[in-house]
Design a protein around this motif. Structure first.
Motif, PDB file in Angstrom:
ATOM      1  N   TYR A   1       2.996   3.450 -11.680  1.00 31.23           N
ATOM      2  CA  TYR A   1       1.933   3.197 -10.714  1.00 31.23           C
ATOM      3  C   TYR A   1       1.955   1.743 -10.246  1.00 31.23           C
ATOM      4  CZ  TYR A   1      -0.157   7.491 -12.630  1.00 31.23           C
ATOM      5  OH  TYR A   1      -0.391   8.766 -13.041  1.00 31.23           O
ATOM      6  N   LEU A   2       1.489   1.546  -9.015  1.00 30.39           N
ATOM      7  CA  LEU A   2       1.183   0.213  -8.537  1.00 30.39           C
ATOM      8  C   LEU A   2      -0.316   0.005  -8.720  1.00 30.39           C
ATOM      9  CD1 LEU A   2       1.983  -2.411  -7.040  1.00 30.39           C
ATOM     10  CD2 LEU A   2       1.232  -1.276  -4.942  1.00 30.39           C
ATOM     11  N   SER A   3      -0.676  -1.020  -9.466  1.00 32.16           N
ATOM     12  CA  SER A   3      -2.083  -1.344  -9.707  1.00 32.16           C
ATOM     13  C   SER A   3      -2.422  -2.624  -8.936  1.00 32.16           C
ATOM     14  CB  SER A   3      -2.328  -1.548 -11.203  1.00 32.16           C
ATOM     15  OG  SER A   3      -3.635  -2.020 -11.446  1.00 32.16           O
ATOM     16  N   TYR A   4      -3.600  -2.647  -8.298  1.00 35.91           N
ATOM     17  CA  TYR A   4      -3.959  -3.816  -7.505  1.00 35.91           C
ATOM     18  C   TYR A   4      -5.477  -3.945  -7.420  1.00 35.91           C
ATOM     19  CZ  TYR A   4      -4.757  -0.212  -3.975  1.00 35.91           C
ATOM     20  OH  TYR A   4      -5.207   0.908  -3.316  1.00 35.91           O
TER      21      TYR A   4
ATOM     22  N   LEU B   1       3.132   0.903   1.767  1.00 38.41           N
ATOM     23  CA  LEU B   1       3.824   0.486   0.554  1.00 38.41           C
ATOM     24  C   LEU B   1       5.326   0.543   0.796  1.00 38.41           C
ATOM     25  CD1 LEU B   1       2.866  -0.274  -2.328  1.00 38.41           C
ATOM     26  CD2 LEU B   1       3.420   2.064  -3.009  1.00 38.41           C
ATOM     27  N   LYS B   2       6.006  -0.546   0.504  1.00 42.11           N
ATOM     28  CA  LYS B   2       7.453  -0.609   0.663  1.00 42.11           C
ATOM     29  C   LYS B   2       8.101  -0.816  -0.694  1.00 42.11           C
ATOM     30  CE  LYS B   2      11.155  -2.966   3.202  1.00 42.11           C
ATOM     31  NZ  LYS B   2      11.478  -4.057   4.167  1.00 42.11           N
ATOM     32  N   ILE B   3       9.054   0.051  -1.035  1.00 40.17           N
ATOM     33  CA  ILE B   3       9.769  -0.032  -2.299  1.00 40.17           C
ATOM     34  C   ILE B   3      11.238  -0.305  -2.016  1.00 40.17           C
ATOM     35  CG2 ILE B   3      10.399   1.187  -4.418  1.00 40.17           C
ATOM     36  CD1 ILE B   3       7.887   2.848  -4.096  1.00 40.17           C
ATOM     37  N   GLY B   4      11.765  -1.364  -2.604  1.00 45.76           N
ATOM     38  CA  GLY B   4      13.152  -1.729  -2.370  1.00 45.76           C
ATOM     39  C   GLY B   4      13.946  -1.840  -3.658  1.00 45.76           C
ATOM     40  N   SER B   5      15.200  -1.384  -3.615  1.00 48.16           N
ATOM     41  CA  SER B   5      16.099  -1.475  -4.763  1.00 48.16           C
ATOM     42  C   SER B   5      17.524  -1.624  -4.244  1.00 48.16           C
ATOM     43  CB  SER B   5      15.971  -0.227  -5.634  1.00 48.16           C
ATOM     44  OG  SER B   5      16.491   0.909  -4.955  1.00 48.16           O
ATOM     45  N   VAL B   6      18.507  -1.584  -5.153  1.00 45.26           N
ATOM     46  CA  VAL B   6      19.915  -1.714  -4.750  1.00 45.26           C
ATOM     47  C   VAL B   6      20.349  -0.531  -3.889  1.00 45.26           C
ATOM     48  CG1 VAL B   6      20.550  -3.114  -6.734  1.00 45.26           C
ATOM     49  CG2 VAL B   6      20.623  -0.618  -6.915  1.00 45.26           C
ATOM     50  N   PHE B   7      19.597   0.562  -3.931  1.00 47.19           N
ATOM     51  CA  PHE B   7      19.943   1.747  -3.147  1.00 47.19           C
ATOM     52  C   PHE B   7      19.309   1.741  -1.759  1.00 47.19           C
ATOM     53  CE2 PHE B   7      20.138   3.220  -7.620  1.00 47.19           C
ATOM     54  CZ  PHE B   7      21.498   3.504  -7.673  1.00 47.19           C
TER      55      PHE B   7
ATOM     56  N   TYR C   1      -1.863   3.375  -7.203  1.00 44.86           N
ATOM     57  CA  TYR C   1      -1.094   4.321  -6.395  1.00 44.86           C
ATOM     58  C   TYR C   1       0.140   4.745  -7.157  1.00 44.86           C
ATOM     59  CZ  TYR C   1       1.301   6.392  -2.426  1.00 44.86           C
ATOM     60  OH  TYR C   1       1.942   7.275  -1.588  1.00 44.86           O
ATOM     61  N   LYS C   2       0.374   6.059  -7.215  1.00 47.52           N
ATOM     62  CA  LYS C   2       1.508   6.588  -7.944  1.00 47.52           C
ATOM     63  C   LYS C   2       2.804   6.369  -7.170  1.00 47.52           C
ATOM     64  CE  LYS C   2       3.271  10.909  -9.921  1.00 47.52           C
ATOM     65  NZ  LYS C   2       2.998  12.347 -10.086  1.00 47.52           N
ATOM     66  N   ILE C   3       3.792   5.794  -7.839  1.00 52.39           N
ATOM     67  CA  ILE C   3       5.107   5.574  -7.240  1.00 52.39           C
ATOM     68  C   ILE C   3       5.995   6.750  -7.608  1.00 52.39           C
ATOM     69  CG2 ILE C   3       7.127   4.076  -7.166  1.00 52.39           C
ATOM     70  CD1 ILE C   3       5.297   1.755  -7.840  1.00 52.39           C
ATOM     71  N   GLU C   4       6.359   7.520  -6.619  1.00 50.86           N
ATOM     72  CA  GLU C   4       7.122   8.734  -6.859  1.00 50.86           C
ATOM     73  C   GLU C   4       8.591   8.427  -7.140  1.00 50.86           C
ATOM     74  OE1 GLU C   4       5.591  11.431  -7.122  1.00 50.86           O
ATOM     75  OE2 GLU C   4       3.742  11.244  -5.988  1.00 50.86           O
TER      76      GLU C   4
ATOM     77  N   LEU D   1       3.014  -4.528  -0.897  1.00 48.08           N
ATOM     78  CA  LEU D   1       1.807  -3.895  -0.364  1.00 48.08           C
ATOM     79  C   LEU D   1       1.401  -4.648   0.899  1.00 48.08           C
ATOM     80  CD1 LEU D   1      -0.527  -1.851  -0.673  1.00 48.08           C
ATOM     81  CD2 LEU D   1      -1.706  -3.543  -2.090  1.00 48.08           C
ATOM     82  N   ASP D   2       1.386  -3.949   2.029  1.00 47.53           N
ATOM     83  CA  ASP D   2       0.986  -4.530   3.316  1.00 47.53           C
ATOM     84  C   ASP D   2      -0.349  -3.931   3.748  1.00 47.53           C
ATOM     85  OD1 ASP D   2       3.323  -6.174   3.909  1.00 47.53           O
ATOM     86  OD2 ASP D   2       4.397  -4.279   4.126  1.00 47.53           O
ATOM     87  N   LEU D   3      -1.293  -4.790   4.159  1.00 47.14           N
ATOM     88  CA  LEU D   3      -2.604  -4.317   4.593  1.00 47.14           C
ATOM     89  C   LEU D   3      -2.951  -4.887   5.959  1.00 47.14           C
ATOM     90  CD1 LEU D   3      -4.719  -4.804   1.325  1.00 47.14           C
ATOM     91  CD2 LEU D   3      -3.536  -2.740   2.091  1.00 47.14           C
ATOM     92  N   ASN D   4      -3.575  -4.060   6.788  1.00 46.96           N
ATOM     93  CA  ASN D   4      -4.155  -4.492   8.051  1.00 46.96           C
ATOM     94  C   ASN D   4      -5.654  -4.232   7.983  1.00 46.96           C
ATOM     95  OD1 ASN D   4      -1.685  -5.191   9.465  1.00 46.96           O
ATOM     96  ND2 ASN D   4      -1.251  -3.010   9.495  1.00 46.96           N
ATOM     97  N   TYR D   5      -6.447  -5.189   8.423  1.00 42.75           N
ATOM     98  CA  TYR D   5      -7.891  -5.033   8.317  1.00 42.75           C
ATOM     99  C   TYR D   5      -8.589  -5.744   9.469  1.00 42.75           C
ATOM    100  CZ  TYR D   5      -7.619  -9.784   6.443  1.00 42.75           C
ATOM    101  OH  TYR D   5      -7.370 -11.122   6.279  1.00 42.75           O
TER     102      TYR D   5
END
Length: 303
Positions: free
Chosen positions: A197-200, A216-222, A245-248, A259-263
């Protein structure tokens, strides 16, 4: 013990270690009962006003209105009525304070009466005056009118007595400079129950209630992937909320999360964190290899 048997034991132990380390990862990506309370009048072009009182006012301004209390039960209801301030809990849920907390909006509402009797299957209206003090600060303020039974409900099986309490919200905006400011705090990746999970936590340090939309953007070597989180709920001015939020998907290699937010009208904020699920492997692998090597040479010596 022969050599082939030792090799089999070594392979089984190694397989068990691999399953232990990698196999536990996730692989998958107001009305209540018989009573009701609501605004007597509402604006046809603003659906929120059917359930809430919504005002934009100036310091020292005064308005008159009324609240309706409905009794759908078959017996007359004796009720207490009072105004209070409001807040939000860590999950972002709107909450009225207990009776007597009237330092903000609760103290601006003057009810025509504080005790009412509503006949069975009927409703009554109670007038009130909303008077904004000269000292009211610009921005958003929240409060409410609460109604509760004068008589406690006796739950005879447990000996517990309860008082039913309902409330109607007041959202009041005081004219003046509006400050929209949101910060992402305490962002981290955690593992719980075999899931990632991502906790914030989000802190609204402005004077305006905010309802941020996130991605939510997830980045790795793939490569990287992005998910739309939608609306993260309302964050009242000066308050904080927490989220998770659960990271699948299986996560066995290091990855980053942003985590990007617009408000508000044009506000935005972004924050990243890094998570390395291989750290436990790096910590325990040398020790496990030494143990396995020791067992291998011990069995080989006994051969």
């Amino acid at each position: 013990m022969n050599y082939r048997r030792v090799v089999k034991i070594y392979i089984l132990l190694l397989a068990f270690w691999v399953v232990l380390v990698f196999g536990v990862r996730s692989v998958s990506g107001v009305e209540s009962g018989k009573l009701g309370i609501f605004p007597t009048d509402f604006k046809e072009d603003d659906p929120k006003t059917r359930s809430w009182f919504v005002y934009t006012l100036k310091p020292n301004e005064e308005v008159s209105s009324s609240v309706t209390i409905q009794n759908k039960g078959k017996e007359r209801a004796k009720l207490r009525l009072y105004s209070v301030d409001a807040t939000s809990n860590k999950d972002g849920a709107f909450t009225l304070f207990s009776q007597g907390t009237r330092n903000d909006v609760g103290g601006w509402i003057i009810l025509d009466t504080d005790k009412i009797e509503v006949p069975a299957d009927s409703k009554i209206t109670v007038p009130f005056i909303l008077k904004i003090p000269l000292s009211a600060t610009p921005g958003d303020h929240v409060g409410g009118i609460a109604v509760e039974g004068e008589e406690e409900v006796d739950l005879s099986t447990s000996g517990v007595k309860l008082v039913q309490r309902l409330g109607v919200r007041f959202y009041i905006t005081i004219e003046g400079e509006r400050v929209e400011k949101l910060a992402i705090k305490n962002i981290k990746v955690i593992e719980s129950g075999g899931q990632t999970y991502l906790s914030y936590s989000l802190a609204n340090s402005g004077n305006t209630n905010l309802s941020p939309k996130g991605s939510l953007k997830i980045g790795s070597v793939f490569g990287s992937s992005q998910m739309d989180l939608g609306n993260l709920g309302e964050i009242l001015a000066g308050k904080e909320i927490e989220g998770k939020y659960k990271i699948e998907g299986a996560k066995v290699l290091p990855f980053s999360v942003t985590l990007d937010l617009n408000y508000g009208k044009s506000g935005s904020v972004s924050k990243s964190t890094f998570f390395d699920p291989t750290v436990p492997v790096l910590i325990f692998s040398p020790l496990l290899i030494l143990v396995l090597a020791g067992l291998f040479f011990l069995f080989r010596k006994r051969k």
